[in-house]
Design a protein around this motif. Sequence first.
Motif, mmCIF file in Angstrom:
data_model
loop_
_atom_site.group_PDB
_atom_site.id
_atom_site.type_symbol
_atom_site.label_atom_id
_atom_site.label_comp_id
_atom_site.label_asym_id
_atom_site.label_seq_id
_atom_site.Cartn_x
_atom_site.Cartn_y
_atom_site.Cartn_z
ATOM 1 N N GLY A 11 -29.396 -11.769 -44.260
ATOM 2 C CA GLY A 11 -30.828 -11.656 -43.940
ATOM 3 C C GLY A 11 -31.570 -10.916 -45.035
ATOM 4 N N ASP A 12 -32.877 -11.158 -45.091
ATOM 5 C CA ASP A 12 -33.701 -10.586 -46.166
ATOM 6 C C ASP A 12 -33.764 -9.065 -46.095
ATOM 7 O OD1 ASP A 12 -34.186 -13.240 -46.572
ATOM 8 O OD2 ASP A 12 -36.227 -13.212 -45.739
ATOM 9 N N PHE A 13 -33.651 -8.516 -44.912
ATOM 10 C CA PHE A 13 -33.786 -7.067 -44.754
ATOM 11 C C PHE A 13 -32.470 -6.427 -44.297
ATOM 12 C CE2 PHE A 13 -38.022 -8.927 -43.873
ATOM 13 C CZ PHE A 13 -38.658 -8.472 -45.029
ATOM 14 N N ALA A 14 -31.382 -7.094 -44.660
ATOM 15 C CA ALA A 14 -30.061 -6.547 -44.317
ATOM 16 C C ALA A 14 -29.631 -5.576 -45.426
ATOM 17 C CB ALA A 14 -29.056 -7.701 -44.206
ATOM 18 N N PRO A 15 -28.821 -4.581 -45.069
ATOM 19 C CA PRO A 15 -28.335 -4.284 -43.717
ATOM 20 C C PRO A 15 -29.286 -3.410 -42.876
ATOM 21 C CG PRO A 15 -27.231 -2.876 -45.320
ATOM 22 C CD PRO A 15 -28.166 -3.752 -46.096
ATOM 23 N N GLU A 16 -30.368 -2.883 -43.468
ATOM 24 C CA GLU A 16 -31.201 -1.899 -42.761
ATOM 25 C C GLU A 16 -31.659 -2.401 -41.385
ATOM 26 O OE1 GLU A 16 -31.579 -2.762 -45.859
ATOM 27 O OE2 GLU A 16 -31.257 -0.945 -47.035
ATOM 28 N N GLU A 17 -32.382 -3.544 -41.379
ATOM 29 C CA GLU A 17 -32.986 -4.011 -40.118
ATOM 30 C C GLU A 17 -31.935 -4.504 -39.124
ATOM 31 O OE1 GLU A 17 -36.237 -3.760 -39.187
ATOM 32 O OE2 GLU A 17 -36.690 -2.711 -41.064
ATOM 33 N N ILE A 18 -30.814 -4.987 -39.648
ATOM 34 C CA ILE A 18 -29.752 -5.457 -38.743
ATOM 35 C C ILE A 18 -29.168 -4.248 -37.993
ATOM 36 C CG2 ILE A 18 -27.575 -6.736 -38.571
ATOM 37 C CD1 ILE A 18 -29.925 -8.391 -39.768
ATOM 38 N N VAL A 19 -28.869 -3.209 -38.746
ATOM 39 C CA VAL A 19 -28.288 -2.007 -38.122
ATOM 40 C C VAL A 19 -29.276 -1.395 -37.123
ATOM 41 C CG1 VAL A 19 -27.454 0.350 -38.566
ATOM 42 C CG2 VAL A 19 -26.739 -1.536 -40.063
ATOM 43 N N LYS A 20 -30.525 -1.308 -37.533
ATOM 44 C CA LYS A 20 -31.556 -0.780 -36.633
ATOM 45 C C LYS A 20 -31.638 -1.598 -35.346
ATOM 46 C CE LYS A 20 -35.324 0.920 -39.364
ATOM 47 N NZ LYS A 20 -36.725 0.680 -39.766
ATOM 48 N N GLY A 21 -31.624 -2.921 -35.507
ATOM 49 C CA GLY A 21 -31.715 -3.815 -34.347
ATOM 50 C C GLY A 21 -30.515 -3.684 -33.441
ATOM 51 N N ASN A 282 -38.879 -13.791 -30.394
ATOM 52 C CA ASN A 282 -38.259 -13.714 -29.074
ATOM 53 C C ASN A 282 -36.752 -13.935 -29.054
ATOM 54 O OD1 ASN A 282 -40.795 -13.249 -27.961
ATOM 55 N ND2 ASN A 282 -41.232 -15.438 -27.965
ATOM 56 N N GLY A 283 -36.195 -14.261 -30.202
ATOM 57 C CA GLY A 283 -34.762 -14.502 -30.228
ATOM 58 C C GLY A 283 -34.437 -15.379 -31.402
ATOM 59 N N GLY A 284 -33.200 -15.826 -31.464
ATOM 60 C CA GLY A 284 -32.807 -16.619 -32.625
ATOM 61 C C GLY A 284 -32.490 -18.044 -32.246
ATOM 62 N N PRO A 293 -20.789 -18.211 -28.053
ATOM 63 C CA PRO A 293 -22.209 -18.096 -28.377
ATOM 64 C C PRO A 293 -22.390 -17.664 -29.837
ATOM 65 C CG PRO A 293 -21.726 -17.026 -26.275
ATOM 66 C CD PRO A 293 -20.410 -17.340 -26.918
ATOM 67 N N VAL A 294 -23.248 -18.393 -30.537
ATOM 68 C CA VAL A 294 -23.592 -18.045 -31.913
ATOM 69 C C VAL A 294 -25.114 -18.008 -31.993
ATOM 70 C CG1 VAL A 294 -23.561 -18.767 -34.329
ATOM 71 C CG2 VAL A 294 -21.554 -19.191 -32.884
ATOM 72 N N VAL A 295 -25.656 -16.893 -32.462
ATOM 73 C CA VAL A 295 -27.108 -16.794 -32.619
ATOM 74 C C VAL A 295 -27.440 -16.439 -34.052
ATOM 75 C CG1 VAL A 295 -29.199 -15.531 -31.962
ATOM 76 C CG2 VAL A 295 -27.583 -16.260 -30.202
ATOM 77 N N LYS A 296 -28.400 -17.158 -34.604
ATOM 78 C CA LYS A 296 -28.861 -16.942 -35.965
ATOM 79 C C LYS A 296 -30.348 -16.619 -35.925
ATOM 80 C CE LYS A 296 -30.613 -18.712 -40.036
ATOM 81 N NZ LYS A 296 -31.102 -17.374 -40.323
ATOM 82 N N THR A 297 -30.741 -15.404 -36.306
ATOM 83 C CA THR A 297 -32.184 -15.142 -36.359
ATOM 84 C C THR A 297 -32.704 -15.547 -37.726
ATOM 85 O OG1 THR A 297 -31.884 -12.884 -37.115
ATOM 86 C CG2 THR A 297 -32.247 -13.181 -34.767
ATOM 87 N N HIS A 298 -34.009 -15.660 -37.804
ATOM 88 C CA HIS A 298 -34.724 -15.939 -39.038
ATOM 89 C C HIS A 298 -34.302 -14.944 -40.116
ATOM 90 C CE1 HIS A 298 -38.262 -17.304 -41.279
ATOM 91 N NE2 HIS A 298 -38.243 -18.313 -40.417
ATOM 92 N N VAL A 306 -33.953 -8.778 -34.034
ATOM 93 C CA VAL A 306 -32.489 -8.671 -33.971
ATOM 94 C C VAL A 306 -32.067 -8.186 -32.577
ATOM 95 C CG1 VAL A 306 -30.469 -7.443 -34.894
ATOM 96 C CG2 VAL A 306 -32.247 -8.281 -36.465
ATOM 97 N N ALA A 307 -32.732 -7.167 -32.081
ATOM 98 C CA ALA A 307 -32.393 -6.623 -30.764
ATOM 99 C C ALA A 307 -32.632 -7.672 -29.670
ATOM 100 C CB ALA A 307 -33.202 -5.362 -30.481
ATOM 101 N N ASN A 308 -33.736 -8.406 -29.772
ATOM 102 C CA ASN A 308 -34.005 -9.462 -28.789
ATOM 103 C C ASN A 308 -32.907 -10.530 -28.801
ATOM 104 O OD1 ASN A 308 -36.355 -8.193 -28.032
ATOM 105 N ND2 ASN A 308 -37.693 -9.479 -29.295
ATOM 106 N N SER A 309 -32.399 -10.849 -29.986
ATOM 107 C CA SER A 309 -31.315 -11.835 -30.079
ATOM 108 C C SER A 309 -30.063 -11.349 -29.372
ATOM 109 C CB SER A 309 -30.965 -12.108 -31.544
ATOM 110 O OG SER A 309 -32.062 -12.692 -32.193
#
Lengths: 343, 343
Positions: A11-21, A282-284, A293-298, A306-309
């Motif tokens: 992701g473009d803002f990884a790992p910061e936003e992923i960890v936060k989410g 709202n989700g991925g 289950p596999v979810v891919k967010t934008h 990320v948290a919503n996913s």
Amino acid sequence: MIKIAVDAMGGDFAPEEIVKGVEAARDRYDDLTFLLFGTENQVKPLIQNMDRLTLIGTTEEIEMGEEPVKAMKNKPNSSLVRAAQAVKDGQADAFFSAGNTGAILAASIFIIGRIRGVERPALASAFPCFGGGHDEFVFMDLGANAENKPSHLYQYGILGSFYAESVMGIKNPRVRLLNNGGEEDKGDEVHKAAHQLMKDTDAFNFLGNVESREIMDGTADVVVADGFSGNATLKAIEGTALTMMDQLKQSIKGSGIRGMLGALLLKPALRSLKHKLDFNENGGAVVLGVKAPVVKTHGSAKANAVANSMGQIKRMVQENLVGKTTDFIKENAEQLKVKKSSK
Amino acid sequence: MIKIAVDAMGGDFAPEEIVKGVEAARDRYDDLTFLLFGTENQVKPLIQNMDRLTLIGTTEEIEMGEEPVKAMKNKPNSSLVRAAQAVKDGQADAFFSAGNTGAILAASIFIIGRIRGVERPALASAFPCFGGGHDEFVFMDLGANAENKPSHLYQYGILGSFYAESVMGIKNPRVRLLNNGGEEDKGDEVHKAAHQLMKDTDAFNFLGNVESREIMDGTADVVVADGFSGNATLKAIEGTALTMMDQLKQSIKGSGIRGMLGALLLKPALRSLKHKLDFNENGGAVVLGVKAPVVKTHGSAKANAVANSMGQIKRMVQENLVGKTTDFIKENAEQLKVKKSSK
């Protein structure tokens, strides 16, 4: 406890936003635990609290532009491949990534594996609609496949119905086929044949064709498209929405003080419109037809998306989406084979 | 003098708006004359002034929902068929209708006829773009064909380039192929093969693929699509624009006095946005690849859109679009045949 394997580096803002989410989701849902796959010295300092988190160090990353299947094969110690492998090995229940879509699809299909009887997994997403009694519908295939056979489209009716019913809580979901006209003889050979398969089925509630002009009108809970035109339609909707927002801003700027004042007064209305159309928040997108289950967010997802996913994954696991789909396909294997051979 | 055969009975507001539009065009352009085909007792009372107009009475009408080829065959004395026949017989230079799109296509192909060497005529339209130095680009095929071969898409590069250059005045038009990714190996077999044909050509200026998300960004003067996904993209753009306008109105209404005041102040900006996006107002869709200019406006076209379409026909005739295209295809017949056999 539900265990989610997370690719922390995609992701473009990884790992910061992923960890936060992930931390937000952990604090929001007390039955989730996470296996975080990522470069240790980058991810570790970002974690506030190790509660229900396990960090597993990886040494490679798959970049956005990489050729998916090659990347998957050449980088066995990437965060993406290791997270998918953890699901395959039974260490986690579901796989999450905001990285390279093609590589996520490849890892889902080749590592996690197709549900027996599913010919071609698809990429699906909930999309906003206006009217028809529900706020969202399932749109698939959004581009997992460059081309599809009629039997694939028929199966998407099944996969999409299970998703709409189990995860979105829509009873007896109305399925439509994206085609270039409403009548059953419309479209190319693939869509004509798919329409006939869908029309005759009792596996889901088929209501006929829908044109891309009307997919947001709420006449369908599941819109089935071939991957090529589904992808083109998805991107046309995104592009038009962005262009309009941008042009509206330009027009406002160009109309001076009057425009600025008008825009200020309209801010809540514009924000509400933006929110309604922001289907990424709202989700991925989900990969339907694989064994977990596999979810891919934008790629540009921030922590909240990320948290919503993670909430979306939780529903998929709790509702046993994969199990229900697998059982249905198994029980109806004969019927599905007949469908297949008649295509 | 340029003679245009007009189907006065086709369209949601026919014959009133058609006749009004024709009279406006007659008053605007002094080198146009019109053959009006329509039900005499309906059309005659609407005409203000018979200057440069000839009314030819017809007894049948093709309705919007009719099966095109059947309708064309079963209604030889319909306004639509008679207008096309007048072009075929050399009594008029061009054919105009706001009626049943399928029937217009059928009449164009089966009555007026394909240019020798053109495999599949296409429906093309000028579309707004924002950036790139031009206000519009040519988008085709918008749905004349339910499926296309690579050689058709290759030919659309030629047909679209001649239209952009002759009618829109764009020098050395930049051609792109609508595909689900930028790289040349993207897409299904048809698009991969079409990309290779286009890449190697010197018949037009090919710059690679474009995704539907970016077609309005102005990176192409001609966007070539297969009829199925071109149609899906067109309708997705229309549907999204309408939905957004509608949702914006709803949001404004929902925000009370404040919203109303904001909307009032923003009215010029909103009107300018609507105008920019209203690609139906500036002219009609054209059938490219047939032996005469054919323009089809939107079924809901009012007089002004009809009159603008007449201006568009005037340019097509004056610039000898059909003659230029025919000559080019004749001179390059060998090269085109090689292209065809390599598909």
